[in-house]
Design a protein around this motif. Structure first.
Motif, PDB file in Angstrom:
ATOM      1  N   VAL A  66       0.670  -1.275  -0.079  1.00 27.79           N
ATOM      2  CA  VAL A  66      -0.044   0.112   0.023  1.00 27.79           C
ATOM      3  C   VAL A  66       0.713   1.285  -0.037  1.00 27.79           C
ATOM      4  CG1 VAL A  66      -1.917   1.312   1.148  1.00 27.79           C
ATOM      5  CG2 VAL A  66      -1.868  -1.145   1.120  1.00 27.79           C
ATOM      6  N   ASN A  67       2.001   1.509   0.988  1.00 25.05           N
ATOM      7  CA  ASN A  67       2.560   2.473   1.060  1.00 25.05           C
ATOM      8  C   ASN A  67       3.697   2.520  -0.049  1.00 25.05           C
ATOM      9  OD1 ASN A  67       4.963   0.576   1.922  1.00 25.05           O
ATOM     10  ND2 ASN A  67       4.240   0.987   3.973  1.00 25.05           N
ATOM     11  N   GLY A  68       3.757   1.906  -0.977  1.00 24.01           N
ATOM     12  CA  GLY A  68       4.686   2.027  -2.233  1.00 24.01           C
ATOM     13  C   GLY A  68       6.012   1.530  -1.649  1.00 24.01           C
ATOM     14  N   LYS A  69       6.463   0.867  -0.910  1.00 26.04           N
ATOM     15  CA  LYS A  69       7.729   0.262  -0.485  1.00 26.04           C
ATOM     16  C   LYS A  69       7.898  -0.874  -0.971  1.00 26.04           C
ATOM     17  CE  LYS A  69       8.084   3.293   3.453  1.00 26.04           C
ATOM     18  NZ  LYS A  69       8.275   3.121   5.005  1.00 26.04           N
ATOM     19  N   ALA A  70       6.923  -1.715  -2.063  1.00 22.28           N
ATOM     20  CA  ALA A  70       7.069  -2.976  -2.549  1.00 22.28           C
ATOM     21  C   ALA A  70       6.521  -2.632  -4.026  1.00 22.28           C
ATOM     22  CB  ALA A  70       6.155  -3.881  -1.911  1.00 22.28           C
ATOM     23  N   LEU A 100      -5.450  -3.002  -3.930  1.00 20.56           N
ATOM     24  CA  LEU A 100      -5.183  -1.906  -5.021  1.00 20.56           C
ATOM     25  C   LEU A 100      -5.950  -0.518  -4.543  1.00 20.56           C
ATOM     26  CD1 LEU A 100      -4.090  -1.500  -7.535  1.00 20.56           C
ATOM     27  CD2 LEU A 100      -6.180  -2.383  -8.688  1.00 20.56           C
ATOM     28  N   SER A 101      -7.137  -0.729  -4.101  1.00 24.10           N
ATOM     29  CA  SER A 101      -7.960   0.859  -3.991  1.00 24.10           C
ATOM     30  C   SER A 101      -7.220   1.354  -2.741  1.00 24.10           C
ATOM     31  CB  SER A 101      -9.216   0.420  -3.410  1.00 24.10           C
ATOM     32  OG  SER A 101      -9.390   0.005  -2.109  1.00 24.10           O
ATOM     33  N   PHE A 102      -6.569   0.814  -1.743  1.00 22.70           N
ATOM     34  CA  PHE A 102      -5.733   1.398  -0.691  1.00 22.70           C
ATOM     35  C   PHE A 102      -4.477   2.152  -1.481  1.00 22.70           C
ATOM     36  CE2 PHE A 102      -7.394  -1.620   2.738  1.00 22.70           C
ATOM     37  CZ  PHE A 102      -8.452  -0.637   2.907  1.00 22.70           C
ATOM     38  N   ARG A 103      -3.878   1.431  -2.195  1.00 20.43           N
ATOM     39  CA  ARG A 103      -2.617   1.952  -2.775  1.00 20.43           C
ATOM     40  C   ARG A 103      -2.840   2.972  -3.673  1.00 20.43           C
ATOM     41  NH1 ARG A 103       2.863  -0.994  -4.253  1.00 20.43           N
ATOM     42  NH2 ARG A 103       3.871   0.721  -5.370  1.00 20.43           N
ATOM     43  N   ILE A 104      -3.946   3.063  -4.430  1.00 15.86           N
ATOM     44  CA  ILE A 104      -4.280   4.230  -5.493  1.00 15.86           C
ATOM     45  C   ILE A 104      -4.707   5.455  -4.598  1.00 15.86           C
ATOM     46  CG2 ILE A 104      -5.970   5.129  -7.018  1.00 15.86           C
ATOM     47  CD1 ILE A 104      -6.268   2.258  -8.042  1.00 15.86           C
ATOM     48  N   TYR A 106      -3.410   5.881  -1.378  1.00 13.54           N
ATOM     49  CA  TYR A 106      -2.413   6.187  -0.604  1.00 13.54           C
ATOM     50  C   TYR A 106      -1.437   7.156  -1.778  1.00 13.54           C
ATOM     51  CZ  TYR A 106       1.673   5.945   2.710  1.00 13.54           C
ATOM     52  OH  TYR A 106       2.605   6.187   3.392  1.00 13.54           O
ATOM     53  N   GLU A 107      -1.286   6.941  -2.922  1.00 14.49           N
ATOM     54  CA  GLU A 107      -0.577   7.542  -3.800  1.00 14.49           C
ATOM     55  C   GLU A 107      -1.310   8.988  -4.182  1.00 14.49           C
ATOM     56  OE1 GLU A 107       2.268   6.911  -5.446  1.00 14.49           O
ATOM     57  OE2 GLU A 107       2.415   4.959  -4.478  1.00 14.49           O
ATOM     58  N   LEU A 108      -2.374   9.002  -4.257  1.00 15.81           N
ATOM     59  CA  LEU A 108      -3.233  10.135  -4.631  1.00 15.81           C
ATOM     60  C   LEU A 108      -3.226  11.285  -3.261  1.00 15.81           C
ATOM     61  CD1 LEU A 108      -6.161   8.886  -6.889  1.00 15.81           C
ATOM     62  CD2 LEU A 108      -3.922   9.842  -7.400  1.00 15.81           C
ATOM     63  N   SER A 109      -3.370  10.683  -2.106  1.00 14.42           N
ATOM     64  CA  SER A 109      -3.453  11.203  -1.152  1.00 14.42           C
ATOM     65  C   SER A 109      -2.269  11.699  -0.124  1.00 14.42           C
ATOM     66  CB  SER A 109      -4.595  10.816  -0.107  1.00 14.42           C
ATOM     67  OG  SER A 109      -4.119   9.567   0.310  1.00 14.42           O
ATOM     68  N   PHE A 116      -8.742   8.420   2.926  1.00 10.37           N
ATOM     69  CA  PHE A 116      -9.343   7.295   2.975  1.00 10.37           C
ATOM     70  C   PHE A 116     -10.610   7.298   3.544  1.00 10.37           C
ATOM     71  CE2 PHE A 116      -4.609   6.579   2.769  1.00 10.37           C
ATOM     72  CZ  PHE A 116      -4.534   5.094   2.127  1.00 10.37           C
ATOM     73  N   HIS A 117     -10.902   8.275   4.589  1.00 10.79           N
ATOM     74  CA  HIS A 117     -12.067   8.096   5.255  1.00 10.79           C
ATOM     75  C   HIS A 117     -13.145   8.768   3.892  1.00 10.79           C
ATOM     76  CE1 HIS A 117     -11.316   6.860   9.462  1.00 10.79           C
ATOM     77  NE2 HIS A 117     -10.189   7.571   9.383  1.00 10.79           N
ATOM     78  N   VAL A 118     -12.776   9.712   3.506  1.00 14.05           N
ATOM     79  CA  VAL A 118     -13.514  10.350   2.371  1.00 14.05           C
ATOM     80  C   VAL A 118     -14.112   9.140   1.406  1.00 14.05           C
ATOM     81  CG1 VAL A 118     -13.527  11.846   0.225  1.00 14.05           C
ATOM     82  CG2 VAL A 118     -12.836  12.685   2.400  1.00 14.05           C
ATOM     83  N   VAL A 119     -13.161   8.481   0.931  1.00 17.26           N
ATOM     84  CA  VAL A 119     -13.348   7.556   0.136  1.00 17.26           C
ATOM     85  C   VAL A 119     -14.442   6.349   0.551  1.00 17.26           C
ATOM     86  CG1 VAL A 119     -12.525   5.375  -1.422  1.00 17.26           C
ATOM     87  CG2 VAL A 119     -11.401   7.609  -1.413  1.00 17.26           C
ATOM     88  N   ASN A 120     -14.137   5.981   1.818  1.00 13.23           N
ATOM     89  CA  ASN A 120     -15.039   5.165   2.502  1.00 13.23           C
ATOM     90  C   ASN A 120     -16.389   5.511   2.485  1.00 13.23           C
ATOM     91  OD1 ASN A 120     -12.978   3.124   3.000  1.00 13.23           O
ATOM     92  ND2 ASN A 120     -13.636   2.885   4.991  1.00 13.23           N
ATOM     93  N   VAL A 121     -16.635   6.697   3.187  1.00 10.46           N
ATOM     94  CA  VAL A 121     -17.959   7.210   3.073  1.00 10.46           C
ATOM     95  C   VAL A 121     -18.552   7.454   1.753  1.00 10.46           C
ATOM     96  CG1 VAL A 121     -19.296   9.507   3.820  1.00 10.46           C
ATOM     97  CG2 VAL A 121     -17.337   8.737   5.248  1.00 10.46           C
ATOM     98  N   ILE A 122     -17.927   7.774   0.765  1.00  7.12           N
ATOM     99  CA  ILE A 122     -18.558   7.681  -0.890  1.00  7.12           C
ATOM    100  C   ILE A 122     -18.838   6.401  -0.970  1.00  7.12           C
ATOM    101  CG2 ILE A 122     -17.938   8.213  -3.055  1.00  7.12           C
ATOM    102  CD1 ILE A 122     -16.179  10.370  -2.205  1.00  7.12           C
ATOM    103  N   LEU A 123     -18.297   5.249  -0.851  1.00  6.23           N
ATOM    104  CA  LEU A 123     -18.362   3.891  -1.146  1.00  6.23           C
ATOM    105  C   LEU A 123     -19.554   3.577  -0.368  1.00  6.23           C
ATOM    106  CD1 LEU A 123     -15.037   2.324  -1.259  1.00  6.23           C
ATOM    107  CD2 LEU A 123     -16.298   2.944  -3.127  1.00  6.23           C
ATOM    108  N   HIS A 124     -19.877   3.979   0.764  1.00  5.95           N
ATOM    109  CA  HIS A 124     -21.021   3.615   1.765  1.00  5.95           C
ATOM    110  C   HIS A 124     -22.318   4.209   0.927  1.00  5.95           C
ATOM    111  CE1 HIS A 124     -23.644   2.604   4.811  1.00  5.95           C
ATOM    112  NE2 HIS A 124     -23.882   3.724   5.349  1.00  5.95           N
TER     113      HIS A 124
END
Length: 876
Positions: A66-70, A100-104, A106-109, A116-124
Motif C-alpha cells: 500500500v505505502n509504495g515500498k514494494a 489496490l484501492s488502498f494503494r491508489i 495512498y498515492e493520490l493522498s 481514506f475516510h472520504v473514500v469509505n464514506v463515498i463508497l457507503h
C-alpha cells in the motif's frame, strides 16, 4: 426500461405498474434516492478526521503493498497485510482489489488518513444508492418499504466498523459488487420483445452478457473480500425461488415437469461451475486454510461437541440482536467477551430458542408465500437470502474463522435485515391504515436513534486512544482490549499504565504469548521479564519475538551461547525475521565473529530494504568498523525512510563530524529543521555550535529549546553541561536540579550533578548523587568503571579510605587491565601502611603498562619507605 417481479418472474416492461398508495406519495424518484444517500453522508461526516487505527496501521501504513515500498504488482501475490499468501503464517486473507484501492488512495493522498475516510464514506453512499435501486427498480417493492429499508441501511450503527474503520472498505466494496451482480442477474431473463412469453414457467436466458457480467461482478466481490463469492449462491437461490417460482412449484407438484427446466438448469450449472472453480482457485492461491489459535475463536477449539453447537447457535442470536438493537458495540469481541455456552441450562439458550422461533416463523411465511397460487412478491424470502447466505462463511459451519463476532461481517447481511424491517413496516401500515402515523413515527424514531448512535460511534473510531479506551469501558472482561490498550500506552511511553493493562489481560486470560512477550519488554526487573518471556514460550514455543527477547536477556548476562541458540531458533521459524537478524548480528559482533555479523546484517538489508531500523543498525555496524562514509549513508537512508525519528539524522551528523564535514552536518540539521522543527535536531545543532566554538549561537539555541519545550530533559542536560564547562556552575546546577525534579532517574544529569557538587566541594552531595547514578548504570560496564573511579577519588578527598579502596577494587573487577584502578588501589594501601598490598598493585600496573612512570615512582617511594621503616625497626 425498468423491471418488476410479477408472478415471481422478472420481466422487461415499458412502464412500471402503478404502486400501491403509501404515506410517502410526496417522494418522487429523485428524493427516494437522494434522502438515504444524503443521510448516509451526514451520519458519517464526523468520521472524516479519524486517524489510522487498529488494523489500519498494519493493512495500510505498514503494508509495503500500500505505502509504495514494494513493487506495484505485489498485492496479487500477498495477503491483505502484505505477507506472501502461500506462507504458513499468512492470514490467508486474499483481497487484492481492496489492497489496490488502498494503494491508489495512498498515492493520490500522500498517505493522509482523511482521504481514506472520504473514500469509505463515498463508497457507503454508493452502496446505499445501489441498494435503493435494487429494491425500487428491480424488485419493485412499495415506496414505503423501499424508503425505510434504504434509510435504515444508510444510518445503521453496525456499519461504523466497516465505514469509519478504513480496513472495513473490503466489506463495502464486496457489498457494492454483490449488489451489481444481483442487478445484472435479474436482467438475464429480461427482453425487449413485446411478444415475449410472459407466462413461461422457466424464463429463457435472453441476455447472456448480463449473466457473464453478473458472474464477473461476483469474482470482483470475492477479490474485495472472501464472502463476496456467496452472491453466486444468492443468484442461484433467487433464480430458483423468485424468477422461476412458478416452474419450481410445478416441479414440486409434478416431478415430470423437470424436463422443462432446461434453461434454469443451465444457468444453475454455470453458476455452480463458477462457484466451484473460484473456490478451487482460491484454495490453490492460499496454499491451504488459515491457522488460528484458541484465543481467536475459543468455541471452535472446544473438545465438546455440545459446547460448539450451543455456542455457535447462540452467536447467531447474538449477531441478530446486534442488528436489531446495536446498543453495545466493540471493535473486538475476542477473549472473554462472550463466554462459551457449555450446558443446556445456560440462560443464554433462551436467546437461541427465541431466535429460532422467529427464524422458523419467517421461513414458514416464506414457504407459504412461495407455494401460494397468488402473484405476490416474496420479499421476506429475498430478505432471508440476503441475511443468511452471506453470513454462512462467518458461521463456523464449514470452516473455522478467526473471530468470535465481527461487526463488519454484518455489513452485507444487514441489507436483508433492513429489507425485513422496511417490509414489515409496509405490511403493518397496510393492515392498520388508521394507525399508519403511529407506526411511521415509531420507525422514524428508531431511525433517529440509530443515526445518533452512529454519529456517537464514529467518534470512537477517530483515534487509537478513543478506540482502545472504548473497548476497555465496553468490555472490561475482554482480555484482548486490555492488551491492545496496553500496546497503545506502551507506544506513547505511559509504561506504568501499560504494565497494568497487560497484567489485567494476563489475569483474565493467562495463555496469551504475545501479552507475556510485550509485558516482558517493558519490565525493568530482568527476572520478571525473563519469567514472562518463558511464559510466552510455554504457551507458544514458536513465538519468535519471545525467543529473541529472551536471547537478548542472556546476551546482557554475557551468556552469548544461550543467546545465540535462542535467536537462531527464532530464525529457523522465520529466516527473514528482522529482530532476529539484527540481534544475531549483534551477538556475532560481541563474539568478534565479524564476518558472520556482516552476513546477517546484509541479509537483513536485503530482506527489509525499506526498514529504517535495518539501515540504522547497518550504519552502527559500519561506524563500529570505522567505515564512516558508508555509515553516514546508511543513517541518512534510515532518516529518509522515517523522518519522524531524528535519532537517525543525529547519528549521520555525528559521522559527518568525525569525517570533518562540519559544514555539511550543519546544513543537514538546518534542512531538517526547516522541513519539520524538532527539539532533538535543535539540540544536536546546539551541540555542534558548541563543539565548533560558536558558544553564543549554541546558548541561543538552548534558550529557545527551553522556551519551546521546558520539559525536554536531554536538551536541558546538554545545556547545563555546556554552562558547567564555561564555569557557569550555579546556573548549571539550577537547570540540573529542575531536570531531576521532572526525571529523577536521568543518569547523565546525575553524573553532571556529581561533577558540579565535587567542584563546589559539596562532597557528601557528590557521594549521594554518585550512588544514585551507579544504581541506574548497573549493567553498563564503561559507565560503572568511570563512576566508581570518580567516586573512589571523592571518598579519598573526604578521607574515607575504606570506601575509596572498595571503589577502586570494583574498577579492577570490571576491567582487570585497568591500570589506573591498580595505581589508585595501591595508593590507598600505601596510605594505610599496607606496603605488601600496595607493592602488589603497583607491580600489576607495571605488568600491564611497563612504561608507566607513576607506578615506577610509587614503587620507588614505597621502597624508600620500607627501607626507612626497616632501619627504624633495627634501632628499636
Amino acid at each position: 426500461m425498468t423491471m418488476e417481479v410479477n408472478n415471481n418472474i422478472v420481466k422487461g416492461v415499458r412502464e412500471i405498474k402503478s404502486r400501491p398508495k403509501t404515506p410517502f406519495q410526496w417522494l418522487n424518484r429523485g428524493t427516494l434516492y437522494a434522502i438515504p444517500v444524503l443521510l448516509a453522508a451526514i451520519c458519517y461526516y464526523n468520521s472524516l478526521n479519524g486517524e489510522f487505527v487498529h488494523d489500519d496501521i498494519f493493512a495500510i501504513k505498514k503494508n509495503p503493498d500500500v505505502n509504495g515500498k514494494a513493487p506495484a504488482s505485489g498485492f496479487w501475490w500477498n495477503d491483505f497485510w502484505g505477507k506472501r499468501i502461500h506462507l504458513n503464517n499468512s492470514h490467508k486473507s486474499y483481497r487484492p482489489l481492496t489492497t489496490l484501492s488502498f494503494r491508489i488512495n495512498y498515492e493520490l493522498s500522500g498517505g493522509r488518513a482523511y482521504w481514506f475516510h472520504v473514500v469509505n464514506v463515498i463508497l457507503h453512499c454508493i452502496t446505499t444508492g445501489l441498494f435503493t435501486y435494487l429494491l425500487h427498480d428491480v424488485f419493485n417493492i412499495s415506496t414505503t418499504a423501499c424508503f425505510f429499508t434504504s434509510l435504515l441501511f444508510a444510518v445503521h450503527p453496525i456499519h461504523t466498523e466497516a465505514v469509519s474503520g478504513i480496513v472495513g472498505r473490503a466489506d463495502i466494496l464486496a457489498a457494492i459488487f454483490v449488489l451489481v451482480s444481483l442487478i445484472l442477474y435479474m436482467r438475464v431473463t429480461e427482453t425487449d420483445d413485446d411478444y415475449a412469453d410472459d407466462d413461461c414457467d422457466f424464463p429463457v436466458t435472453k441476455q447472456p452478457l448480463y449473466l457473464a457480467g453478473s458472474i464477473m461482478s461476483a469474482v470482483v466481490a470475492m477479490l474485495c473480500k472472501e464472502h463476496g463469492i456467496m452472491v453466486l449462491v444468492i443468484m442461484a437461490a433467487v433464480d430458483c425461488l423468485v424468477i422461476c417460482r412458478k416452474g419450481v412449484n410445478r416441479i414440486i407438484s409434478s416431478p415430470r415437469s423437470f424436463k422443462q427446466a432446461g434453461q434454469l438448469a443451465s444457468r444453475i450449472l454455470i453458476i455452480s461451475f463458477s462457484f466451484l472453480t473460484l473456490i478451487y482457485l482460491r484454495f490453490m492461491i492460499n496454499g491451504g486454510l488459515p491457522k488460528f489459535i484458541e484465543q481467536d475463536n475459543p468455541a471452535s477449539f472446544s473438545s465438546s461437541l455440545l459446547t460448539r453447537i450451543l455456542t455457535y447457535n447462540y452467536l447467531l442470536a447474538f449477531n441478530s440482536w446486534l442488528l436489531l438493537a446495536p446498543i453495545k458495540l466493540c471493535y473486538d469481541w475476542q477473549i472473554g467477551s462472550i463466554p462459551l455456552v457449555e450446558s443446556v441450562d445456560d440462560i443464554r439458550n433462551i436467546s437461541t430458542i427465541t431466535f429460532y422461533v422467529f427464524l422458523v416463523f419467517i421461513l414458514v411465511k416464506c414457504y407459504f408465500t412461495f407455494r401460494s397460487q397468488k402473484s405476490v412478491q416474496n420479499i421476506p424470502l429475498i430478505a432471508a437470502l440476503l441475511i443468511i447466505l452471506p453470513f454462512i462463511p462467518a458461521s463456523n459451519a464449514f470452516i473455522r474463522v478467526g473471530f468470535v463476532v465481527a461487526e463488519r461481517i454484518l455489513y452485507i447481511p444487514s441489507l436483508g435485515f433492513c429489507l425485513l424491517v422496511g417490509h414489515g413496516l409496509s405490511c403493518v401500515i397496510k393492515k392498520f391504515p388508521g394507525k399508519k402515523s403511529v407506526f411511521v413515527s415509531m420507525c422514524v424514531a428508531y431511525a433517529i436513534v440509530l443515526s445518533l448512535r452512529t454519529v456517537h460511534r464514529n467518534q470512537v473510531w477517530l483515534s487509537r486512544q478513543s478506540l482502545f479506551i472504548s473497548g476497555v469501558v465496553t468490555l472490561p472482561h475482554n482480555a484482548k482490549v486490555h492488551y491492545n490498550y496496553g500496546n497503545y500506552l506502551k507506544d506513547i511511553g505511559n509504561i506504568s499504565e501499560a504494565i497494568y493493562h497487560y497484567q489485567e489481560s494476563v489475569r483474565l486470560y493467562p495463555p496469551q504469548p504475545s501479552v507475556h512477550n510485550n509485558l516482558g519488554t517493558i519490565l525493568t526487573n530482568q527476572s520478571w521479564a525473563t519469567y514472562h518471556f518463558r511464559e510466552a514460550l510455554r504457551y507458544n514455543p514458536q513465538h519468535k519475538g519471545a525467543l529473541v527477547n529472551l536471547g537478548n536477556i542472556y546476551l546482557q548476562r554475557k551468556d552469548r551461547a544461550a543467546a545465540e541458540r535462542l535467536v537462531k531458533q527464532a530464525l529457523r521459524i522465520d529466516p527473514d525475521y528482522l529482530e532476529g537478524l539484527l540481534s544475531l548480528s549483534k551477538i556475532m559482533m560481541e563474539l568478534k565473529r565479524n564476518e558472520e555479523a556482516k552476513f546477517y546484517i546484509e541479509k537483513a538489508v536485503k530482506a527489509h530494504p525499506n526498514s529504517a531500523d535495518v539501515h540504522n543498525f547497518n550504519g552502527a555496524y559500519l561506524h563500529y568498523k570505522g567505515r564512516y562514509e558508508e555509515s553516514v549513508s546508511s543513517f541518512q537512508r534510515a532518516y529518509a525512510l522515517d523522518s519522524r525519528t531524528p535519532l537517525y539524522l543525529i547519528k549521520a551528523v555525528s559521522g559527518l563530524q568525525i569525517l570533518g564535514e562540519v559544514n555539511e552536518a550543519e546544513t543537514q540539521l538546518n534542512r531538517a529543521l526547516n522541513k519539520k522543527p524538532s527539539v532533538e535536531v535543535m539540540d544536536q545543532l546546539g551541540l555542534l555550535y558548541y563543539k565548533t566554538q560558536r558558544l553564543p549561537e549554541s546558548l541561543t539555541i538552548y534558550r529557545n529549546i527551553l522556551k519551546q519545550a521546558p520539559n525536554s530533559t536531554e536538551a536541558a542536560t546538554h545545556y547545563a553541561r555546556i554552562l558547567y564547562s564555561e564555569n557557569e556552575t550555579d546556573e548549571a546546577e539550577s537547570i540540573s536540579l529542575n531536570v531531576l525534579n521532572h526525571d529523577p532517574n536521568n543518569l547523565p544529569c546525575l553524573q553532571l550533578m556529581v561533577a558540579i557538587s565535587a567542584s563546589k566541594k559539596q562532597l557528601n552531595k557528590a557521594i549521594e548523587y554518585s550512588h544514585l547514578a551507579l544504581d541506574l548504570a548497573d549493567g553498563n560496564e564503561m559507565l560503572m568503571l568511570e563512576m566508581n573511579f570518580q567516586l573512589g577519588n571523592i571518598y579519598r578527598e573526604v578521607n574515607d579510605l575504606k570506601n575509596s579502596l572498595k571503589c577502586f577494587e570494583k574498577c579492577i573487577k570490571i576491567n582487570s587491565n585497568y591500570v589506573m584502578g591498580y595505581l589508585h588501589a595501591g595508593g590507598i594501601h600505601h596510605l594505610q601502611k599496607n606496603f605488601s598490598k600496595a607493592k602488589e598493585n603497583y607491580n600489576k600496573a607495571l605488568k600491564i603498562d611497563p612504561n608507566n612512570e607513576m607506578a615506577k615512582e610509587n614503587l620507588a617511594k614505597l621502597k624508600r619507605q620500607e627501607l626507612k621503616a626497616n632501619n627504624a625497626s633495627r634501632k628499636t
